[in-house]
Design an enzyme around this catalytic site. Structure first.
Site, mmCIF file in Angstrom:
data_model
loop_
_atom_site.group_PDB
_atom_site.id
_atom_site.type_symbol
_atom_site.label_atom_id
_atom_site.label_comp_id
_atom_site.label_asym_id
_atom_site.label_seq_id
_atom_site.Cartn_x
_atom_site.Cartn_y
_atom_site.Cartn_z
ATOM 1 N N ARG A 30 12.185 -2.052 10.421
ATOM 2 C CA ARG A 30 11.185 -1.490 11.326
ATOM 3 C C ARG A 30 11.016 -2.403 12.536
ATOM 4 N NH1 ARG A 30 5.806 0.331 8.022
ATOM 5 N NH2 ARG A 30 4.818 -0.940 9.620
ATOM 6 N N ARG A 80 0.399 -9.001 13.377
ATOM 7 C CA ARG A 80 -0.263 -7.960 12.563
ATOM 8 C C ARG A 80 -1.191 -8.585 11.525
ATOM 9 N NH1 ARG A 80 4.870 -5.325 10.454
ATOM 10 N NH2 ARG A 80 3.549 -4.079 9.094
ATOM 11 N N LYS A 135 0.839 -1.223 0.000
ATOM 12 C CA LYS A 135 0.000 0.000 0.000
ATOM 13 C C LYS A 135 0.864 1.260 0.000
ATOM 14 C CE LYS A 135 -1.938 -1.172 3.918
ATOM 15 N NZ LYS A 135 -1.188 -2.408 4.244
ATOM 16 N N ARG A 192 -9.223 1.366 9.440
ATOM 17 C CA ARG A 192 -8.760 -0.007 9.691
ATOM 18 C C ARG A 192 -9.744 -0.772 10.562
ATOM 19 N NH1 ARG A 192 -2.816 0.886 9.173
ATOM 20 N NH2 ARG A 192 -1.870 -1.135 9.340
ATOM 21 N N ARG A 194 11.901 -5.972 4.213
ATOM 22 C CA ARG A 194 11.779 -4.518 4.071
ATOM 23 C C ARG A 194 12.877 -3.803 4.873
ATOM 24 N NH1 ARG A 194 6.193 -1.614 5.263
ATOM 25 N NH2 ARG A 194 6.335 -2.767 7.222
HETATM 26 P P1 AP5 Z 1 4.918 -1.549 1.751
HETATM 27 O O1 AP5 Z 1 4.508 -0.763 0.564
HETATM 28 O O2 AP5 Z 1 5.662 -0.863 2.830
HETATM 29 O O3 AP5 Z 1 3.662 -2.344 2.328
HETATM 30 P P2 AP5 Z 1 2.397 -1.839 3.127
HETATM 31 O O4 AP5 Z 1 1.176 -2.512 2.581
HETATM 32 O O5 AP5 Z 1 2.367 -0.349 3.188
HETATM 33 O O6 AP5 Z 1 2.705 -2.515 4.520
HETATM 34 P P3 AP5 Z 1 2.889 -1.908 5.972
HETATM 35 O O7 AP5 Z 1 3.534 -2.997 6.773
HETATM 36 O O8 AP5 Z 1 3.585 -0.596 5.980
HETATM 37 O O9 AP5 Z 1 1.421 -1.732 6.363
HETATM 38 P P4 AP5 Z 1 0.782 -1.864 7.710
HETATM 39 O O10 AP5 Z 1 -0.613 -1.669 7.319
HETATM 40 O O11 AP5 Z 1 1.040 -3.072 8.504
HETATM 41 O O12 AP5 Z 1 1.570 -0.775 8.571
HETATM 42 P P5 AP5 Z 1 1.323 0.760 8.829
HETATM 43 O O13 AP5 Z 1 2.617 1.436 8.657
HETATM 44 O O14 AP5 Z 1 0.127 1.268 8.106
HETATM 45 O O15 AP5 Z 1 5.780 -2.780 1.201
HETATM 46 C C1 AP5 Z 1 6.349 -3.756 2.064
HETATM 47 C C2 AP5 Z 1 7.684 -4.243 1.463
HETATM 48 O O16 AP5 Z 1 7.454 -4.886 0.214
HETATM 49 C C3 AP5 Z 1 8.682 -3.102 1.161
HETATM 50 O O17 AP5 Z 1 9.970 -3.600 1.426
HETATM 51 C C4 AP5 Z 1 8.515 -2.828 -0.340
HETATM 52 O O18 AP5 Z 1 9.719 -2.369 -0.896
HETATM 53 C C5 AP5 Z 1 8.116 -4.196 -0.885
HETATM 54 N N1 AP5 Z 1 7.103 -4.118 -1.936
HETATM 55 C C6 AP5 Z 1 6.022 -3.285 -1.940
HETATM 56 N N2 AP5 Z 1 5.256 -3.522 -3.019
HETATM 57 C C7 AP5 Z 1 5.867 -4.531 -3.696
HETATM 58 C C8 AP5 Z 1 5.536 -5.235 -4.891
HETATM 59 N N3 AP5 Z 1 4.409 -4.947 -5.577
HETATM 60 N N4 AP5 Z 1 6.370 -6.221 -5.309
HETATM 61 C C9 AP5 Z 1 7.480 -6.517 -4.602
HETATM 62 N N5 AP5 Z 1 7.845 -5.892 -3.465
HETATM 63 C C10 AP5 Z 1 7.045 -4.913 -3.006
HETATM 64 O O19 AP5 Z 1 0.923 0.726 10.375
HETATM 65 C C11 AP5 Z 1 1.854 0.377 11.384
HETATM 66 C C12 AP5 Z 1 1.155 0.307 12.725
HETATM 67 O O20 AP5 Z 1 0.577 1.594 13.055
HETATM 68 C C13 AP5 Z 1 -0.031 -0.661 12.818
HETATM 69 O O21 AP5 Z 1 0.390 -1.983 13.092
HETATM 70 C C14 AP5 Z 1 -0.847 -0.045 13.960
HETATM 71 O O22 AP5 Z 1 -0.292 -0.351 15.209
HETATM 72 C C15 AP5 Z 1 -0.680 1.450 13.723
HETATM 73 N N6 AP5 Z 1 -1.747 2.038 12.887
HETATM 74 C C16 AP5 Z 1 -1.599 2.633 11.664
HETATM 75 N N7 AP5 Z 1 -2.781 3.053 11.214
HETATM 76 C C17 AP5 Z 1 -3.700 2.736 12.153
HETATM 77 C C18 AP5 Z 1 -5.107 2.882 12.240
HETATM 78 N N8 AP5 Z 1 -5.820 3.458 11.254
HETATM 79 N N9 AP5 Z 1 -5.734 2.411 13.335
HETATM 80 C C19 AP5 Z 1 -5.046 1.834 14.348
HETATM 81 N N10 AP5 Z 1 -3.715 1.650 14.326
HETATM 82 C C20 AP5 Z 1 -3.044 2.087 13.223
#
Ligand code: AP5
Length: 217
Positions: free
Chosen positions: A160, A171, A13, A88, A127
């Site tokens: 991270r 997660r 994402k 979420r 990552r």
């Molecule tokens: P990446 O693009 O970083 O993936 P992502 O879907 O953004 O995954 P995240 O782990 O960042 O999402 P998340 O939802 O768990 O965490 P968030 O930061 O929102 O890609 C991942 C890897 O794959 C990278 O190395 C990239 O280079 C590679 N890649 C990407 N696309 C690719 C492709 N197509 N092909 C090959 N490789 C690829 O949230 C973190 C924490 O914050 C949560 O756990 C929670 O505690 C809190 N939080 C955030 N928002 C909320 C909310 N709304 N409510 C409550 N808690 C929240």
């Protein structure tokens, strides 16, 4: 273009949101980035959120919703936006709809990146992020030119805290239990567009462009 990105951790994402925001000149708003910034700065929000984030749980709705909606109010969203990581939970989705209704903002589409657990795991364990500018890499899929060094600013790449295997598995469970409910929620609203998150970055981007053209976005 007004988009919400939905999908499990590691669906890509954040990566796709950056590509889309550059291509279409629209804002990328990530609650994960917002919370990590707050943790790094040691703000009240950061102090409250950190224990949940470290163990792979969601930050409770009563902490995250008002702060995110306030932030959205301050951003200029008129020219379009990509919401990455919010909503979420069903409660977050309901509060977001109510806030948008008040300001007459309509969501064009909720892009659901359907992604296998195996792919999510591989992506998250590999990552690496820049500790200075936040740029995102993957040791195999999207490697930096020089190992451990950010291509963009030359600073150190780190893993991270929540990208350790146990926390990733937690997660993914939390996603299934709380966030995946939004797939049906947005299907009923007629907004859901399912795409394959398993595709590589460029292929997925090309598929999205076709989708946007078909929807005249
Ligand atoms: P990446 O693009 O970083 O993936 P992502 O879907 O953004 O995954 P995240 O782990 O960042 O999402 P998340 O939802 O768990 O965490 P968030 O930061 O929102 O890609 C991942 C890897 O794959 C990278 O190395 C990239 O280079 C590679 N890649 C990407 N696309 C690719 C492709 N197509 N092909 C090959 N490789 C690829 O949230 C973190 C924490 O914050 C949560 O756990 C929670 O505690 C809190 N939080 C955030 N928002 C909320 C909310 N709304 N409510 C409550 N808690 C929240």
């Amino acid at each position: 273009m007004r988009l919400i990105l939905l999908g499990p951790p590691g669906a890509g994402k954040g990566t796709q949101a950056k590509v889309l925001s550059q291509e279409y000149k629209i804002r990328h708003i990530s609650t994960g980035d917002m919370l990590r910034e707050a943790v790094a700065e040691g703000t009240q929000l950061g102090l409250k959120a950190k224990p949940y984030m470290t163990k792979g749980a969601l930050v409770p709705d009563d902490i995250i919703i008002d702060i995110t909606l306030e932030r959205l109010k301050k951003d200029n969203l008129a020219n379009g936006f990509i919401l990455d990581g919010f909503p979420r939970t069903i409660e977050q989705a309901k509060r977001l709809s109510a806030a948008f209704k008040k300001t007459n903002l309509l969501i064009d589409a909720v892009l659901y990146f359907k992604t296998s657990e195996q792919i999510s795991l591989k992506r998250l364990t590999g990552r690496r992020v820049c500790e200075a500018c936040g740029a995102n890499f993957h040791i195999k899929n999207i490697p930096p030119k020089k190992e451990g060094v950010c291509d963009k600013c030359g600073n150190r790449l780190v893993q991270r805290d929540d990208d350790k295997v146990d926390t990733i598995l937690k997660r993914l469970k939390v996603y299934e239990a709380e966030t995946a409910l939004l797939i049906d929620y947005y299907k009923k609203e007629g907004l859901l567009e399912e795409v394959s998150g398993d595709l590589d970055v460029y292929e997925l981007f090309e598929n999205l462009k076709v989708l946007f053209a078909a929807k005249k976005l």
